[in-house]
Design an enzyme around this catalytic site. Structure first.
Site, PDB file in Angstrom:
ATOM      1  CG  HIS A 161     -26.274  92.002   0.326  1.00 18.47           C
ATOM      2  ND1 HIS A 161     -27.181  90.941   0.611  1.00 18.47           N
ATOM      3  CD2 HIS A 161     -27.277  93.349   0.766  1.00 18.47           C
ATOM      4  CE1 HIS A 161     -28.368  91.363   1.376  1.00 18.47           C
ATOM      5  NE2 HIS A 161     -28.313  92.744   1.183  1.00 18.47           N
ATOM      6  CD  GLU A 219     -26.162  92.265   4.205  1.00 19.28           C
ATOM      7  OE1 GLU A 219     -25.948  93.294   4.135  1.00 19.28           O
ATOM      8  OE2 GLU A 219     -27.631  91.811   4.319  1.00 19.28           O
TER       9      GLU A 219
HETATM   10  O1  LIG Z   1     -33.511  94.560  -1.316  1.00 18.85           O
HETATM   11  P1  LIG Z   1     -32.152  95.189  -1.559  1.00 18.85           P
HETATM   12  O2  LIG Z   1     -31.866  96.675  -1.910  1.00 18.85           O
HETATM   13  O3  LIG Z   1     -31.188  94.147  -1.939  1.00 18.85           O
HETATM   14  O4  LIG Z   1     -31.611  95.344   0.183  1.00 18.85           O
HETATM   15  C1  LIG Z   1     -31.640  94.026   0.892  1.00 18.85           C
HETATM   16  C2  LIG Z   1     -31.294  94.364   2.256  1.00 18.85           C
HETATM   17  O5  LIG Z   1     -29.933  94.475   2.197  1.00 18.85           O
HETATM   18  C3  LIG Z   1     -29.398  94.650   3.547  1.00 18.85           C
HETATM   19  O6  LIG Z   1     -29.590  93.693   4.050  1.00 18.85           O
HETATM   20  C4  LIG Z   1     -30.289  95.838   4.516  1.00 18.85           C
HETATM   21  O7  LIG Z   1     -29.581  95.904   5.851  1.00 18.85           O
HETATM   22  C5  LIG Z   1     -31.892  95.587   4.471  1.00 18.85           C
HETATM   23  O8  LIG Z   1     -32.416  96.697   5.049  1.00 18.85           O
HETATM   24  C6  LIG Z   1     -32.144  95.409   3.195  1.00 18.85           C
HETATM   25  O9  LIG Z   1     -33.713  95.053   3.035  1.00 18.85           O
END
Ligand SMILES: O=P(O)(O)OC[C@H]1O[C@H](O)[C@H](O)[C@@H](O)[C@@H]1O
Length: 295
Positions: free
Chosen positions: A158, A263
């Protein structure tokens, strides 16, 4: 010089270029910082918790065994993005002097009882390898099923890439690719020549061939190039204003202007691993010239 282990993190410094350095927090084996020629390449929230109280907001959080939050199936009881980013990994040591390379490991014994019990206690070994060259950062994951039954998983790096101004940024080489738009709840073929940002973007581009380079281009100059191995999907995410305001650990709130998440992962479906089977994948982040690639 080389590799320095502190209590909570490991620091790699390139032996031929001390301005190339990477810092990895043992909690989540999260790459907090990667400087290349003295310039920070990753974005880390000023509100990121580094004490293990919650997943780190920024750097390169590791997503396993599930991407997102599932309503049903073996991962339904796990928190969003699983438990790899919420667990303290074991520093396994240095495997190469030059380029400096280190490894971190995670098994059920490193995961809280509360979390691991939510995944039916499957037995696994994850090995993260981090390799720092003067111009690149490579992260490789090896996943092994140590159990007597098969199980399925997602994997995703990520990665929060640092940029100067999101409104000057475009992400290239995605035309013709199929994406699931998480905001619209729709699947469509990308028709635009580049992805640009003037609102929240949250898309899972699926089944992209490994030979497709993904580039983050700012004012015509490629700032970041991503090369993937065995990671068919690429999530492109920028939270923009409202979503940033809703995340307590996203600081400063204007930070959305300085970051874009590219990601790479295997998230469009679950990868099944048979007993004793191993799976490996990697992302290479580096500088390259502009490389537009047709479908
Ligand atoms: O807040 P987190 O659990 O780290 O997720 C952060 C982000 O992760 C990814 O990018 C998903 O596609 C998003 O939908 C999400 O908001």
């Amino acid at each position: 010089m080389g590799v320095e282990e502190l209590e909570d993190q490991v620091i790699l410094t390139h032996p031929e270029d001390p301005t190339s350095q990477v810092k990895i927090l043992k909690f989540g084996a999260n790459v907090l910082s990667w400087t290349s020629a003295g310039k920070e390449q990753l974005w880390l929230s000023e509100g990121a918790k580094l004490d293990g109280s919650k997943a780190v907001r920024g750097g390169i959080p590791l997503v396993f065994p599930v991407f997102g939050k599932k309503d049903s199936g073996p991962t339904a009881n796990l928190p969003q993005h699983g438990f790899a980013r919420n667990s303290t990994w074991e520093f396994l040591g240095q495997t190469k002097e030059n380029p400096p390379t280190v490894q971190f490991g995670l098994g059920p014994e490193n995961v809280s009882e509360e979390l691991i019990s939510k995944w039916a206690g499957n037995d696994f070994t994850l090995i993260l390898t981090v390799e720092l060259t003067k111009e690149s950062l490579k992260t490789t994951i090896d996943i092994e099923n140590n159990d007597d039954h098969s199980w399925e998983f997602n994997w995703l790096f990520h990665t929060y890439l640092r940029i100067n101004d999101i409104e000057d940024v475009l992400v290239s080489n995605l035309p013709g690719e199929i994406c699931y738009d998480q905001l619209l709840g729709q699947t469509y073929e990308e028709k635009l020549p580049v992805v640009q940002f003037n609102e929240e973007v949250d898309r899972i581009y699926q089944n992209i061939k490994d030979d497709k380079l993904i580039q983050v281009v700012e004012l015509g100059k490629p700032q970041h190039t991503l090369k993937r191995e065995n990671l068919p999907d690429v999530v492109v995410w920028n939270p923009w204003i409202k979503k940033s305001e809703g995340m307590g650990d996203f600081q400063p709130k204007s930070g959305y202007q300085k970051m874009v998440c590219i990601e790479p992962g295997h998230v469009h479906d679950f990868q099944v691993l048979e007993p004793g089977e191993k799976w490996t994948a990697s992302q290479l982040l580096y500088k390259d010239e502009l490389k537009y690639q047709a479908v």
